[in-house]
Design a protein around this motif. Structure first.
Motif, PDB file in Angstrom:
ATOM      1  N   MET A 192      26.261 149.937  69.127  1.00 36.79           N
ATOM      2  CA  MET A 192      27.243 150.907  69.601  1.00 36.79           C
ATOM      3  C   MET A 192      26.531 152.175  70.085  1.00 36.79           C
ATOM      4  O   MET A 192      25.546 152.587  69.480  1.00 36.79           O
ATOM      5  CB  MET A 192      28.213 151.279  68.478  1.00 36.79           C
ATOM      6  CG  MET A 192      29.042 150.115  68.023  1.00 36.79           C
ATOM      7  SD  MET A 192      30.208 150.423  66.680  1.00 36.79           S
ATOM      8  CE  MET A 192      30.167 152.112  66.341  1.00 36.79           C
ATOM      9  N   ASP A 249      39.456 147.718  61.618  1.00 38.06           N
ATOM     10  CA  ASP A 249      39.826 149.118  61.879  1.00 38.06           C
ATOM     11  C   ASP A 249      40.250 149.875  60.627  1.00 38.06           C
ATOM     12  O   ASP A 249      41.036 150.814  60.704  1.00 38.06           O
ATOM     13  CB  ASP A 249      40.931 149.196  62.942  1.00 38.06           C
ATOM     14  CG  ASP A 249      40.464 148.700  64.292  1.00 38.06           C
ATOM     15  OD1 ASP A 249      41.299 148.211  65.045  1.00 38.06           O
ATOM     16  OD2 ASP A 249      39.259 148.814  64.600  1.00 38.06           O
ATOM     17  N   LEU A 296      29.208 144.862  65.160  1.00 39.12           N
ATOM     18  CA  LEU A 296      28.616 145.981  65.889  1.00 39.12           C
ATOM     19  C   LEU A 296      27.879 146.886  64.915  1.00 39.12           C
ATOM     20  O   LEU A 296      28.380 147.179  63.837  1.00 39.12           O
ATOM     21  CB  LEU A 296      29.701 146.789  66.605  1.00 39.12           C
ATOM     22  CG  LEU A 296      30.522 146.040  67.647  1.00 39.12           C
ATOM     23  CD1 LEU A 296      31.624 146.935  68.178  1.00 39.12           C
ATOM     24  CD2 LEU A 296      29.648 145.556  68.770  1.00 39.12           C
ATOM     25  N   ILE A 316      32.253 146.663  61.920  1.00 34.32           N
ATOM     26  CA  ILE A 316      31.359 147.765  62.274  1.00 34.32           C
ATOM     27  C   ILE A 316      30.466 148.091  61.084  1.00 34.32           C
ATOM     28  O   ILE A 316      30.948 148.361  59.983  1.00 34.32           O
ATOM     29  CB  ILE A 316      32.164 149.008  62.695  1.00 34.32           C
ATOM     30  CG1 ILE A 316      32.988 148.680  63.932  1.00 34.32           C
ATOM     31  CG2 ILE A 316      31.230 150.185  62.961  1.00 34.32           C
ATOM     32  CD1 ILE A 316      33.922 149.786  64.364  1.00 34.32           C
ATOM     33  N   SER A 355      39.471 142.693  66.188  1.00 35.97           N
ATOM     34  CA  SER A 355      38.759 143.944  65.955  1.00 35.97           C
ATOM     35  C   SER A 355      37.379 143.622  65.374  1.00 35.97           C
ATOM     36  O   SER A 355      37.216 142.691  64.584  1.00 35.97           O
ATOM     37  CB  SER A 355      39.546 144.848  65.024  1.00 35.97           C
ATOM     38  OG  SER A 355      39.755 144.207  63.794  1.00 35.97           O
ATOM     39  N   SER A 396      33.084 148.807  58.097  1.00 43.27           N
ATOM     40  CA  SER A 396      34.502 148.913  58.440  1.00 43.27           C
ATOM     41  C   SER A 396      34.942 147.571  59.017  1.00 43.27           C
ATOM     42  O   SER A 396      34.326 147.060  59.945  1.00 43.27           O
ATOM     43  CB  SER A 396      34.731 150.021  59.457  1.00 43.27           C
ATOM     44  OG  SER A 396      36.070 150.016  59.892  1.00 43.27           O
ATOM     45  N   GLU A 446      27.522 150.707  59.853  1.00 41.23           N
ATOM     46  CA  GLU A 446      27.046 152.051  60.163  1.00 41.23           C
ATOM     47  C   GLU A 446      25.767 152.318  59.392  1.00 41.23           C
ATOM     48  O   GLU A 446      25.674 152.006  58.203  1.00 41.23           O
ATOM     49  CB  GLU A 446      28.129 153.056  59.779  1.00 41.23           C
ATOM     50  CG  GLU A 446      27.743 154.502  59.939  1.00 41.23           C
ATOM     51  CD  GLU A 446      28.854 155.408  59.456  1.00 41.23           C
ATOM     52  OE1 GLU A 446      29.728 155.740  60.259  1.00 41.23           O
ATOM     53  OE2 GLU A 446      28.841 155.742  58.261  1.00 41.23           O
ATOM     54  N   GLY A 481      26.208 150.627  64.475  1.00 39.47           N
ATOM     55  CA  GLY A 481      26.107 151.983  65.004  1.00 39.47           C
ATOM     56  C   GLY A 481      25.160 152.786  64.145  1.00 39.47           C
ATOM     57  O   GLY A 481      25.298 152.824  62.928  1.00 39.47           O
TER      58      GLY A 481
END
Length: 148
Positions: free
Chosen positions: A142, A83, A112, A68, A65, A80, A70, A114
């Motif tokens: 993302m 998950d 990633l 992430i 996974s 994150s 943000e 976003g």
């Protein structure tokens, strides 16, 4: 037997040959002028010290996974891992510390980023630049798919 002359039917037809000629002339005009049309918009993009193309990011291991990151519209950061719920309100240094620690545990993890659609572009670029300077090998962006 009395000879009867043939009755000719009157047909209404449009002569399309002149229209075809006009279309060919227009086609030639557009083909000649197309290379002179400039397409693009002048944009003042933020500067970074490092940048990678999407081709450099191909071939990443996607079995694990991703991590992430943000960026919201105010420039606040969230993280994150595996998950889990997003941990928001992190500073840039704290975010980089957590990402480095996670990459030491799982070096094949994908990072990633976003960004909120209302976030200034410079916030996202600053985050990408900081991740790159912190030693993150590859970062993906993302996006949401377009609704048709």
């Amino acid at each position: 037997m009395v000879y009867q002359p043939k009755k000719r039917k009157i047909t209404c037809e449009i002569n399309v040959v002149p229209y075809i000629d006009v279309m060919f002339v227009l086609l030639i005009v557009f083909m000649v002028t197309a290379p002179f049309i400039t397409q693009g918009v002048d944009v003042d993009l933020p500067a970074t010290s490092t940048a990678k193309t999407a081709a450099d990011l191909i071939g990443e291991n996607s079995n694990k996974s991703p991590i992430i990151v943000e960026v919201n519209q105010d420039g606040n950061l969230g993280l994150s891992v595996d998950d889990q719920d997003m941990v928001r309100g992190l500073g840039l240094n704290e975010l980089l510390t957590r990402v480095r620690a996670e990459l030491q545990l799982n070096p094949e993890s994908t990072v990633l980023v976003g960004g909120d659609a209302r976030a200034p572009y410079s916030y996202i670029i600053e985050t990408l630049d900081a991740l790159s300077q912190a030693g993150v090998g590859s970062v993906g962006l993302m996006t949401e798919p377009l609704e048709q």
